[in-house]
Write a protein that holds these residues in place. Structure first.
Motif, PDB file in Angstrom:
ATOM      1  N   UNK A 187      -0.556  -2.034   5.139  1.00  0.00           N
ATOM      2  CA  UNK A 187       0.076  -0.735   5.406  1.00  0.00           C
ATOM      3  C   UNK A 187       0.115   0.033   6.068  1.00  0.00           C
ATOM      4  N   UNK A 188       1.064   1.269   6.082  1.00  0.00           N
ATOM      5  CA  UNK A 188       1.593   1.460   7.951  1.00  0.00           C
ATOM      6  C   UNK A 188       1.205   3.185   7.552  1.00  0.00           C
ATOM      7  N   UNK A 189       0.916   3.713   8.345  1.00  0.00           N
ATOM      8  CA  UNK A 189       0.808   5.756   8.186  1.00  0.00           C
ATOM      9  C   UNK A 189       1.294   5.915   8.877  1.00  0.00           C
ATOM     10  N   UNK A 190       2.660   6.547   8.072  1.00  0.00           N
ATOM     11  CA  UNK A 190       3.670   7.454   8.464  1.00  0.00           C
ATOM     12  C   UNK A 190       3.554   8.906   8.618  1.00  0.00           C
ATOM     13  N   UNK A 211       1.823   6.992   3.226  1.00  0.00           N
ATOM     14  CA  UNK A 211       2.282   5.720   3.829  1.00  0.00           C
ATOM     15  C   UNK A 211       2.710   4.641   3.048  1.00  0.00           C
ATOM     16  N   UNK A 212       3.715   3.672   4.157  1.00  0.00           N
ATOM     17  CA  UNK A 212       4.442   3.210   3.593  1.00  0.00           C
ATOM     18  C   UNK A 212       3.941   1.249   3.765  1.00  0.00           C
ATOM     19  N   UNK A 213       4.528   0.462   2.765  1.00  0.00           N
ATOM     20  CA  UNK A 213       3.799  -1.141   2.657  1.00  0.00           C
ATOM     21  C   UNK A 213       5.247  -1.737   2.238  1.00  0.00           C
ATOM     22  N   UNK A 214       5.901  -2.804   2.977  1.00  0.00           N
ATOM     23  CA  UNK A 214       6.442  -3.607   2.856  1.00  0.00           C
ATOM     24  C   UNK A 214       5.652  -5.499   2.648  1.00  0.00           C
ATOM     25  N   UNK A 247      -8.872  10.975  14.864  1.00  0.00           N
ATOM     26  CA  UNK A 247      -7.973   9.665  15.424  1.00  0.00           C
ATOM     27  C   UNK A 247      -7.443   8.460  14.423  1.00  0.00           C
ATOM     28  N   UNK A 248      -8.479   8.646  13.305  1.00  0.00           N
ATOM     29  CA  UNK A 248      -7.697   7.869  11.972  1.00  0.00           C
ATOM     30  C   UNK A 248      -7.149   8.626  11.125  1.00  0.00           C
ATOM     31  N   UNK A 249      -6.029   9.557  11.397  1.00  0.00           N
ATOM     32  CA  UNK A 249      -5.651  10.465  10.299  1.00  0.00           C
ATOM     33  C   UNK A 249      -4.732   9.628   9.339  1.00  0.00           C
ATOM     34  N   UNK A 250      -4.507   8.376  10.215  1.00  0.00           N
ATOM     35  CA  UNK A 250      -2.953   7.463   9.997  1.00  0.00           C
ATOM     36  C   UNK A 250      -3.008   5.852   9.482  1.00  0.00           C
ATOM     37  N   UNK A 251      -5.012   5.896   9.866  1.00  0.00           N
ATOM     38  CA  UNK A 251      -5.434   4.722   9.411  1.00  0.00           C
ATOM     39  C   UNK A 251      -6.060   4.054   7.868  1.00  0.00           C
ATOM     40  N   UNK A 270      10.433   0.263   1.905  1.00  0.00           N
ATOM     41  CA  UNK A 270       9.656   0.051   2.225  1.00  0.00           C
ATOM     42  C   UNK A 270       8.934   0.584   0.369  1.00  0.00           C
ATOM     43  N   UNK A 271       7.808   0.999   0.310  1.00  0.00           N
ATOM     44  CA  UNK A 271       6.914   1.117  -0.685  1.00  0.00           C
ATOM     45  C   UNK A 271       6.477   2.092  -0.053  1.00  0.00           C
ATOM     46  N   UNK A 272       6.924   3.318  -0.564  1.00  0.00           N
ATOM     47  CA  UNK A 272       6.350   4.407   0.460  1.00  0.00           C
ATOM     48  C   UNK A 272       5.120   5.340  -0.938  1.00  0.00           C
ATOM     49  N   UNK A 273       3.629   5.477  -0.380  1.00  0.00           N
ATOM     50  CA  UNK A 273       2.640   5.626  -0.953  1.00  0.00           C
ATOM     51  C   UNK A 273       1.833   7.156  -0.656  1.00  0.00           C
ATOM     52  N   UNK A 274       1.616   7.698  -1.669  1.00  0.00           N
ATOM     53  CA  UNK A 274       1.208   9.374  -1.110  1.00  0.00           C
ATOM     54  C   UNK A 274      -0.277   9.271  -1.280  1.00  0.00           C
TER      55      UNK A 274
END
Length: 123
Positions: free
Chosen positions: A42-45, A34-37, A102-106, A88-92
């Motif tokens: 927070x956005x799923x990548x 994921x990444x977040x500004x 459908x929620x795999x990037x949630x 962005x900050x990238x998170x694992x």
């Protein structure tokens, strides 16, 4: 809970490449980036399952590649053709069970998170 540690963040110029790594304390079926500004959600990548099923955000398709080495308990994100919007900050993140594909990037379905690694793309 799984302990996660990201690495590989750096400053690069537009068009450049980076590879992020995440080391996990144990295996999880679902792992994701994921990444977040600051000031934004927070956005799923990208996400990958234990059998290698991958899913990407539209904004990174064709540029980013997620992969994992289960034996090493590591997750990777190869990022090519980076642009300033990738800053962005990238998170694992890790999740044992996701009932709805459908929620795999949630971000709400992931229970374990790393502390993040910063990626800056600018000229």
């Amino acid at each position: 809970q799984v302990q996660l540690q990201e690495s590989g963040g750096d400053s690069v110029q537009p068009g450049g490449s980076l590879t992020l790594s995440c080391t996990a304390s144990r295996y999880s079926v679902n792992m994701a980036w994921f990444r977040q500004v600051v000031g934004k959600e927070r956005e799923g990548v990208a996400t990958v399952t234990g059998v290698g099923d991958v899913k990407y955000a539209d904004s990174v398709k064709g540029r980013f590649t997620i992969s994992r080495d289960i034996s090493k308990k590591e997750l990777y994100l190869q990022m090519n053709n980076l642009n300033p919007e990738d800053t962005a900050m990238y998170y694992c993140a890790a999740a044992s069970l996701i009932t709805s594909p459908r929620r795999r990037l949630d971000p709400q379905v992931y229970s374990s998170w790393g502390q993040g690694t910063q990626v800056n793309v600018s000229s």
